[in-house]
Design a protein around this motif. Sequence first.
Motif, PDB file in Angstrom:
ATOM      1  N   LEU A  95      -3.118 -25.383  16.456  1.00  0.00           N
ATOM      2  CA  LEU A  95      -4.455 -25.443  16.094  1.00  0.00           C
ATOM      3  C   LEU A  95      -4.472 -24.231  14.877  1.00  0.00           C
ATOM      4  N   ILE A  96      -5.166 -24.661  13.623  1.00  0.00           N
ATOM      5  CA  ILE A  96      -5.735 -23.940  12.751  1.00  0.00           C
ATOM      6  C   ILE A  96      -7.131 -23.654  12.660  1.00  0.00           C
ATOM      7  N   VAL A  97      -7.459 -22.427  12.326  1.00  0.00           N
ATOM      8  CA  VAL A  97      -8.873 -21.974  12.443  1.00  0.00           C
ATOM      9  C   VAL A  97      -9.330 -21.445  11.186  1.00  0.00           C
ATOM     10  N   GLU A  98     -10.660 -21.630  10.891  1.00  0.00           N
ATOM     11  CA  GLU A  98     -11.137 -21.175   9.842  1.00  0.00           C
ATOM     12  C   GLU A  98     -11.733 -19.678   9.924  1.00  0.00           C
TER      13      GLU A  98
ATOM     14  N   GLY B  76      -9.965 -17.392   4.854  1.00  0.00           N
ATOM     15  CA  GLY B  76      -9.461 -18.734   4.901  1.00  0.00           C
ATOM     16  C   GLY B  76      -8.770 -19.134   6.260  1.00  0.00           C
ATOM     17  N   VAL B  77      -8.156 -20.267   6.039  1.00  0.00           N
ATOM     18  CA  VAL B  77      -7.457 -20.852   7.219  1.00  0.00           C
ATOM     19  C   VAL B  77      -6.186 -20.238   7.649  1.00  0.00           C
ATOM     20  N   ARG B  78      -6.126 -20.114   9.091  1.00  0.00           N
ATOM     21  CA  ARG B  78      -4.750 -19.384   9.621  1.00  0.00           C
ATOM     22  C   ARG B  78      -4.541 -20.021  10.880  1.00  0.00           C
TER      23      ARG B  78
ATOM     24  N   VAL C 202      -4.319 -31.982   5.880  1.00  0.00           N
ATOM     25  CA  VAL C 202      -3.486 -31.511   6.945  1.00  0.00           C
ATOM     26  C   VAL C 202      -2.284 -30.663   6.437  1.00  0.00           C
ATOM     27  N   ILE C 203      -1.698 -31.211   5.538  1.00  0.00           N
ATOM     28  CA  ILE C 203      -0.345 -30.533   5.109  1.00  0.00           C
ATOM     29  C   ILE C 203      -0.880 -29.334   4.204  1.00  0.00           C
ATOM     30  N   THR C 204      -2.110 -29.462   3.387  1.00  0.00           N
ATOM     31  CA  THR C 204      -2.512 -27.959   2.756  1.00  0.00           C
ATOM     32  C   THR C 204      -2.945 -27.071   3.835  1.00  0.00           C
TER      33      THR C 204
ATOM     34  N   PHE D 171      -1.379 -23.378   3.743  1.00  0.00           N
ATOM     35  CA  PHE D 171      -2.103 -22.228   3.704  1.00  0.00           C
ATOM     36  C   PHE D 171      -1.912 -21.266   4.927  1.00  0.00           C
ATOM     37  N   SER D 172      -1.793 -21.772   6.119  1.00  0.00           N
ATOM     38  CA  SER D 172      -1.578 -21.180   7.282  1.00  0.00           C
ATOM     39  C   SER D 172      -0.247 -20.356   7.355  1.00  0.00           C
ATOM     40  N   GLU D 173       0.666 -20.959   6.795  1.00  0.00           N
ATOM     41  CA  GLU D 173       1.963 -20.153   6.402  1.00  0.00           C
ATOM     42  C   GLU D 173       1.839 -19.189   5.604  1.00  0.00           C
ATOM     43  N   ILE D 174       1.204 -19.254   4.420  1.00  0.00           N
ATOM     44  CA  ILE D 174       1.100 -18.469   3.441  1.00  0.00           C
ATOM     45  C   ILE D 174       0.257 -17.142   4.169  1.00  0.00           C
ATOM     46  N   ASP D 175      -0.710 -17.325   4.765  1.00  0.00           N
ATOM     47  CA  ASP D 175      -1.537 -16.404   5.292  1.00  0.00           C
ATOM     48  C   ASP D 175      -0.779 -15.601   6.507  1.00  0.00           C
ATOM     49  N   LEU D 176       0.004 -16.356   7.272  1.00  0.00           N
ATOM     50  CA  LEU D 176       0.834 -15.476   8.342  1.00  0.00           C
ATOM     51  C   LEU D 176       1.940 -14.633   7.439  1.00  0.00           C
ATOM     52  N   PHE D 177       2.418 -15.340   6.222  1.00  0.00           N
ATOM     53  CA  PHE D 177       3.603 -14.397   5.749  1.00  0.00           C
ATOM     54  C   PHE D 177       2.838 -13.156   5.007  1.00  0.00           C
ATOM     55  N   HIS D 178       1.429 -13.352   4.568  1.00  0.00           N
ATOM     56  CA  HIS D 178       0.920 -11.994   3.918  1.00  0.00           C
ATOM     57  C   HIS D 178       0.616 -11.072   5.045  1.00  0.00           C
TER      58      HIS D 178
END
Length: 524
Positions: A161-164, A168-170, A471-473, A477-484
């Motif tokens: 599950l990706i939430v807004e 941004g999304v995460r 979906v891929i985007t 974006f969720s992986e980038i958000d988690l990384f940061h």
Amino acid sequence: MAFKVKVLYDFEGEAANGELTISENEILTVTDQNVGDGWWEGVNASGKKGLFPESYVETITNNAPSVVPKAPLRSQSTVSGDDSWDDETDGENEPASIGSSSTSNSLEVNGEARLRSMTSGKTMKKSFNRFSVFVKSGGESFLLGTTAVENNSIKANDVALIVETSEGVRWEAIQDPFTCLVTQPEKKSKFKGMKHFIAYNVTPSSTNVAVSRRFKHFDWLYDRLVEKFTCLSIPRIPEKQITGKYAEDFVEKRRERLEKWLNRLCRHPLISNSEVFQHFLLCKDDEKLWKAGKRKAENDKLCGAAFFLTVRCPRTNTNIDEADVKIEEFSLFVKSMEQSVHRFLERFESLSVKYTGVFQSSFKKFGSSFTNLSSVFEQHGSSNRHPLTDAIAHTGRTFDEIGDLYNEQPQVDFIPFMEDLHEYSGILSTFPELIHVHKSTVEKVKDCEKKQNEPDSDGAILDEVSNRANVITNVMFSEIDLFHQQRIADYKNMMQQFLRQEIQFYQGIVKKLQDSLQMYENVV
């Protein structure tokens, strides 16, 4: 057969490990693609030869050979056919015993681990298609709608599950966070001592129940996660060892790295809750139970392209051009951060050598000068000579002890910081392939947009492709958000720990100097 490749990303190689420094758009000649574990060997335009990451280059198709030599596949027993609990030596054959000499910490943090991974023979077969990463990840299959999974295959606990949010999304946050301890490494053997291995106790805080795991089980887990979550940043497992694998300091270093690796996985909202990860952490030390869970994980239908079918994300499609710009910005950030990490490691290594060499020696020599002066003054026969000579001798011992403090200090601040930097170097190395998947997604969408203007084009196809691209985007974006998120938390902790140790170090020096100064109050 040699062939040409174009460099996609800058890479600062370590000459001591046989690595080649390469720059974006540089042309290299590949001389050996069977080095292993994602590394190739090649020659640059000036004739310099060395190793570089395979994912940092792309083949120049008009120069590629018609038949490309293939990298050797990992043995079937290593990947999926090895069901037995303890009949292997983890692929690290070395008849040493605990207590033998091993690599020093300074060599460990100076990149020897990466060199071992290059020579371990742990390789994967890869396509030379320009979109090889895109194809391998399942991105192309999903985007074109050719991924088929039975409706009843996706259960509630499979959903990603990706939430807004306002930022941004995460990924949806972990409901019950937990950590892991890796403890009590123990050398074991079987077949009358002919086979040896190290077993570790793995204890998740969610149960506080320890299970025994060998390195091959960690290695198996890594392979399964990479296959299942092809578009997630899966940190690399600590490298295999060629020699000295049973030496005490190496075993302890590996234990620390495996614990750090597991806890990184525990912090990922999807990985931590995945069935394969839970099987690794919770399965009792029973061969039948392990085999059953192992085979179930290896027959998981929701891997690769099918993983995207489990993702539930906001319905609003992100503009593909805007997404491409954001991903490119992140790509530049990754390159800059990776270069910064390498420079940091070099500076720390240089300073560590000075602390344990020049600084220690200089302070000890300085201390011996005071000691000699005290001996000279002691030769004078006056009755009141002792307070002064004792104070000067104390000053000599103080500087000698300060030299010892410099020698010991890297172990408590530099080395831990460098270990964390090495971990981030591995994490950063996972992103070029993920970024490439998204760039390929953008190109596919734009190809579909161009075809929409052709006669007999079907607009519905473009809508479907755009929805899947979304979906891929969102995953990216969720992986980038988690990384940061984790980068900020990690570097805050790293800097705090480092500065606390530095303050304690210099306060210790000040205390010693103050004690020595006090000695002169007795001189009359």
